[in-house]
Design a protein around this motif. Structure first.
Motif, PDB file in Angstrom:
ATOM      1  N   ASN A  71       0.838  -1.193   0.000  1.00 26.69           N
ATOM      2  CA  ASN A  71       0.000   0.000   0.000  1.00 26.69           C
ATOM      3  C   ASN A  71       0.875   1.246   0.000  1.00 26.69           C
ATOM      4  OD1 ASN A  71       0.820   0.431   2.674  1.00 26.69           O
ATOM      5  ND2 ASN A  71      -1.110  -0.275   3.553  1.00 26.69           N
ATOM      6  N   ASP A  72       0.260   2.405   0.052  1.00 27.75           N
ATOM      7  CA  ASP A  72       1.007   3.664   0.001  1.00 27.75           C
ATOM      8  C   ASP A  72       1.997   3.813   1.152  1.00 27.75           C
ATOM      9  OD1 ASP A  72      -0.352   4.324  -2.298  1.00 27.75           O
ATOM     10  OD2 ASP A  72      -1.828   5.577  -1.275  1.00 27.75           O
ATOM     11  N   ALA A  73       1.734   3.150   2.288  1.00 26.54           N
ATOM     12  CA  ALA A  73       2.623   3.223   3.445  1.00 26.54           C
ATOM     13  C   ALA A  73       3.705   2.137   3.411  1.00 26.54           C
ATOM     14  CB  ALA A  73       1.801   3.099   4.726  1.00 26.54           C
ATOM     15  N   GLY A  74       3.726   1.322   2.345  1.00 30.52           N
ATOM     16  CA  GLY A  74       4.736   0.277   2.209  1.00 30.52           C
ATOM     17  C   GLY A  74       4.406  -1.019   2.929  1.00 30.52           C
ATOM     18  N   MET A  75       3.171  -1.166   3.385  1.00 31.04           N
ATOM     19  CA  MET A  75       2.762  -2.385   4.083  1.00 31.04           C
ATOM     20  C   MET A  75       2.086  -3.337   3.097  1.00 31.04           C
ATOM     21  SD  MET A  75       1.490  -0.696   7.620  1.00 31.04           S
ATOM     22  CE  MET A  75       1.951  -2.012   8.714  1.00 31.04           C
ATOM     23  N   TRP A  76       2.252  -4.650   3.320  1.00 29.27           N
ATOM     24  CA  TRP A  76       1.734  -5.634   2.367  1.00 29.27           C
ATOM     25  C   TRP A  76       0.245  -5.897   2.549  1.00 29.27           C
ATOM     26  CZ3 TRP A  76      -0.515  -9.879   4.477  1.00 29.27           C
ATOM     27  CH2 TRP A  76      -0.083 -10.311   5.733  1.00 29.27           C
ATOM     28  N   MET A  77      -0.367  -6.256   1.426  1.00 26.76           N
ATOM     29  CA  MET A  77      -1.769  -6.712   1.368  1.00 26.76           C
ATOM     30  C   MET A  77      -1.791  -7.888   0.402  1.00 26.76           C
ATOM     31  SD  MET A  77      -3.702  -3.048   0.983  1.00 26.76           S
ATOM     32  CE  MET A  77      -5.324  -3.680   1.327  1.00 26.76           C
ATOM     33  N   ASP A  78      -2.390  -8.993   0.813  1.00 30.07           N
ATOM     34  CA  ASP A  78      -2.474 -10.182  -0.028  1.00 30.07           C
ATOM     35  C   ASP A  78      -3.908 -10.426  -0.476  1.00 30.07           C
ATOM     36  OD1 ASP A  78       0.202 -10.674   0.385  1.00 30.07           O
ATOM     37  OD2 ASP A  78      -0.089 -12.509   1.554  1.00 30.07           O
ATOM     38  N   GLN A  79      -4.096 -10.605  -1.769  1.00 28.97           N
ATOM     39  CA  GLN A  79      -5.360 -11.088  -2.313  1.00 28.97           C
ATOM     40  C   GLN A  79      -5.188 -12.597  -2.427  1.00 28.97           C
ATOM     41  OE1 GLN A  79      -7.892  -9.107  -2.786  1.00 28.97           O
ATOM     42  NE2 GLN A  79      -6.987  -7.098  -3.006  1.00 28.97           N
ATOM     43  N   VAL A  80      -6.049 -13.370  -1.796  1.00 32.49           N
ATOM     44  CA  VAL A  80      -5.935 -14.825  -1.782  1.00 32.49           C
ATOM     45  C   VAL A  80      -7.016 -15.373  -2.704  1.00 32.49           C
ATOM     46  CG1 VAL A  80      -5.853 -16.883  -0.332  1.00 32.49           C
ATOM     47  CG2 VAL A  80      -5.067 -14.680   0.581  1.00 32.49           C
ATOM     48  N   PHE A  81      -6.586 -16.110  -3.737  1.00 33.12           N
ATOM     49  CA  PHE A  81      -7.523 -16.495  -4.801  1.00 33.12           C
ATOM     50  C   PHE A  81      -7.340 -17.945  -5.216  1.00 33.12           C
ATOM     51  CE2 PHE A  81      -3.664 -14.921  -6.703  1.00 33.12           C
ATOM     52  CZ  PHE A  81      -3.431 -15.756  -7.786  1.00 33.12           C
ATOM     53  N   CYS A  82      -8.340 -18.469  -5.894  1.00 35.46           N
ATOM     54  CA  CYS A  82      -8.313 -19.835  -6.409  1.00 35.46           C
ATOM     55  C   CYS A  82      -7.461 -19.879  -7.674  1.00 35.46           C
ATOM     56  CB  CYS A  82      -9.736 -20.298  -6.720  1.00 35.46           C
ATOM     57  SG  CYS A  82      -9.806 -21.906  -7.538  1.00 35.46           S
ATOM     58  N   PRO A  83      -6.493 -20.804  -7.758  1.00 35.20           N
ATOM     59  CA  PRO A  83      -5.668 -20.883  -8.959  1.00 35.20           C
ATOM     60  C   PRO A  83      -6.411 -21.477 -10.162  1.00 35.20           C
ATOM     61  CG  PRO A  83      -5.059 -22.621  -7.440  1.00 35.20           C
ATOM     62  CD  PRO A  83      -6.064 -21.754  -6.732  1.00 35.20           C
ATOM     63  N   ASN A  84      -7.545 -22.125  -9.917  1.00 33.78           N
ATOM     64  CA  ASN A  84      -8.325 -22.718 -11.012  1.00 33.78           C
ATOM     65  C   ASN A  84      -9.243 -21.712 -11.696  1.00 33.78           C
ATOM     66  OD1 ASN A  84      -7.312 -25.389 -10.573  1.00 33.78           O
ATOM     67  ND2 ASN A  84      -8.698 -25.553  -8.833  1.00 33.78           N
ATOM     68  N   CYS A  85     -10.029 -20.969 -10.894  1.00 29.11           N
ATOM     69  CA  CYS A  85     -11.022 -20.061 -11.492  1.00 29.11           C
ATOM     70  C   CYS A  85     -10.686 -18.583 -11.287  1.00 29.11           C
ATOM     71  CB  CYS A  85     -12.415 -20.368 -10.950  1.00 29.11           C
ATOM     72  SG  CYS A  85     -12.627 -20.037  -9.187  1.00 29.11           S
ATOM     73  N   GLY A  86      -9.720 -18.266 -10.426  1.00 27.88           N
ATOM     74  CA  GLY A  86      -9.289 -16.888 -10.222  1.00 27.88           C
ATOM     75  C   GLY A  86     -10.095 -16.084  -9.224  1.00 27.88           C
ATOM     76  N   THR A  87     -11.110 -16.671  -8.604  1.00 26.81           N
ATOM     77  CA  THR A  87     -11.940 -15.948  -7.643  1.00 26.81           C
ATOM     78  C   THR A  87     -11.119 -15.529  -6.422  1.00 26.81           C
ATOM     79  OG1 THR A  87     -13.879 -17.242  -8.290  1.00 26.81           O
ATOM     80  CG2 THR A  87     -13.993 -16.098  -6.170  1.00 26.81           C
ATOM     81  N   ILE A  88     -11.195 -14.238  -6.067  1.00 27.63           N
ATOM     82  CA  ILE A  88     -10.562 -13.750  -4.833  1.00 27.63           C
ATOM     83  C   ILE A  88     -11.506 -14.080  -3.687  1.00 27.63           C
ATOM     84  CG2 ILE A  88      -9.785 -11.741  -3.528  1.00 27.63           C
ATOM     85  CD1 ILE A  88      -9.161 -10.405  -6.233  1.00 27.63           C
ATOM     86  N   LEU A  89     -11.106 -15.014  -2.837  1.00 27.10           N
ATOM     87  CA  LEU A  89     -11.953 -15.430  -1.724  1.00 27.10           C
ATOM     88  C   LEU A  89     -11.795 -14.510  -0.523  1.00 27.10           C
ATOM     89  CD1 LEU A  89     -13.928 -17.822  -1.505  1.00 27.10           C
ATOM     90  CD2 LEU A  89     -12.230 -18.947  -0.107  1.00 27.10           C
ATOM     91  N   TYR A  90     -10.538 -14.119  -0.228  1.00 28.33           N
ATOM     92  CA  TYR A  90     -10.336 -13.200   0.887  1.00 28.33           C
ATOM     93  C   TYR A  90      -9.041 -12.419   0.718  1.00 28.33           C
ATOM     94  CZ  TYR A  90      -7.488 -17.009   3.018  1.00 28.33           C
ATOM     95  OH  TYR A  90      -6.573 -17.980   3.277  1.00 28.33           O
ATOM     96  N   MET A  91      -8.873 -11.460   1.625  1.00 27.25           N
ATOM     97  CA  MET A  91      -7.702 -10.602   1.638  1.00 27.25           C
ATOM     98  C   MET A  91      -7.120 -10.628   3.047  1.00 27.25           C
ATOM     99  SD  MET A  91      -7.469  -6.487   1.150  1.00 27.25           S
ATOM    100  CE  MET A  91      -7.998  -6.194   2.827  1.00 27.25           C
ATOM    101  N   GLU A  92      -5.805 -10.590   3.130  1.00 34.83           N
ATOM    102  CA  GLU A  92      -5.112 -10.427   4.401  1.00 34.83           C
ATOM    103  C   GLU A  92      -4.202  -9.213   4.257  1.00 34.83           C
ATOM    104  OE1 GLU A  92      -4.426 -14.619   6.457  1.00 34.83           O
ATOM    105  OE2 GLU A  92      -3.442 -14.490   4.493  1.00 34.83           O
ATOM    106  N   ALA A  93      -3.932  -8.535   5.361  1.00 34.91           N
ATOM    107  CA  ALA A  93      -3.105  -7.335   5.305  1.00 34.91           C
ATOM    108  C   ALA A  93      -2.258  -7.210   6.556  1.00 34.91           C
ATOM    109  CB  ALA A  93      -3.977  -6.091   5.139  1.00 34.91           C
ATOM    110  N   GLU A  94      -1.090  -6.640   6.378  1.00 30.66           N
ATOM    111  CA  GLU A  94      -0.154  -6.445   7.478  1.00 30.66           C
ATOM    112  C   GLU A  94      -0.756  -5.594   8.593  1.00 30.66           C
ATOM    113  OE1 GLU A  94       4.543  -5.184   7.973  1.00 30.66           O
ATOM    114  OE2 GLU A  94       3.534  -4.868   6.067  1.00 30.66           O
TER     115      GLU A  94
END
Length: 138
Positions: A71-94
């Motif tokens: 993000n703009d402050a340099g902290m990570w954010m992860d989009q967690v998705f299915c490798p088969n269909c690409g759906t983003i199921l959830y997000m995690e963030a620092e």
């Protein structure tokens, strides 16, 4: 809109059904976000997400991949998705490392609680004018 019990169990799933997440209880917060990153990640005008404590996870199964950005402050954010269909199921963030934020559409519940706020509201599309009950946050 129906009221939710705090002992309720919900399962979110990707489009192909191979990645699933089951959570217990009501979400801590439901929100929308119209930042450009959420628009790109969802391919829509905004994301619509429910925040849960990681303690609420009852089951987390299936293959997944992560896309990490800073993000703009340099902290990570992860989009967690299915490798088969690409759906983003959830997000995690620092910044909320003990939480995860589930994509509400993955629950498949059209009566899911409305968002309490929309972040980056100045970036929302001109056609979208939320009702007065949704807080607009810059």
């Amino acid at each position: 809109m129906s009221e939710r019990k705090t002992d309720e169990i919900r399962t979110a799933a990707c489009s192909c059904g191979s990645f699933r997440l089951t959570v217990k209880g009501a979400p801590e917060r439901v929100y929308a976000c119209a930042c450009l990153e959420c628009q790109k990640a969802t391919g829509s005008a905004f994301s619509y997400r429910a925040r849960y404590s990681k303690d609420a996870i009852a089951l987390d199964e299936g293959d997944r991949r992560r896309f990490r950005r800073l993000n703009d402050a340099g902290m990570w954010m992860d989009q967690v998705f299915c490798p088969n269909c690409g759906t983003i199921l959830y997000m995690e963030a620092e910044v909320i490392n003990d939480k995860l934020v589930v994509s509400v559409g993955c629950f498949g519940e059209p009566d899911f609680r409305a968002p309490a706020s929309i972040y980056w509201s100045r970036r929302r599309h001109a056609w979208y004018e939320p009702d007065g009950e949704i807080d607009l946050i810059e």
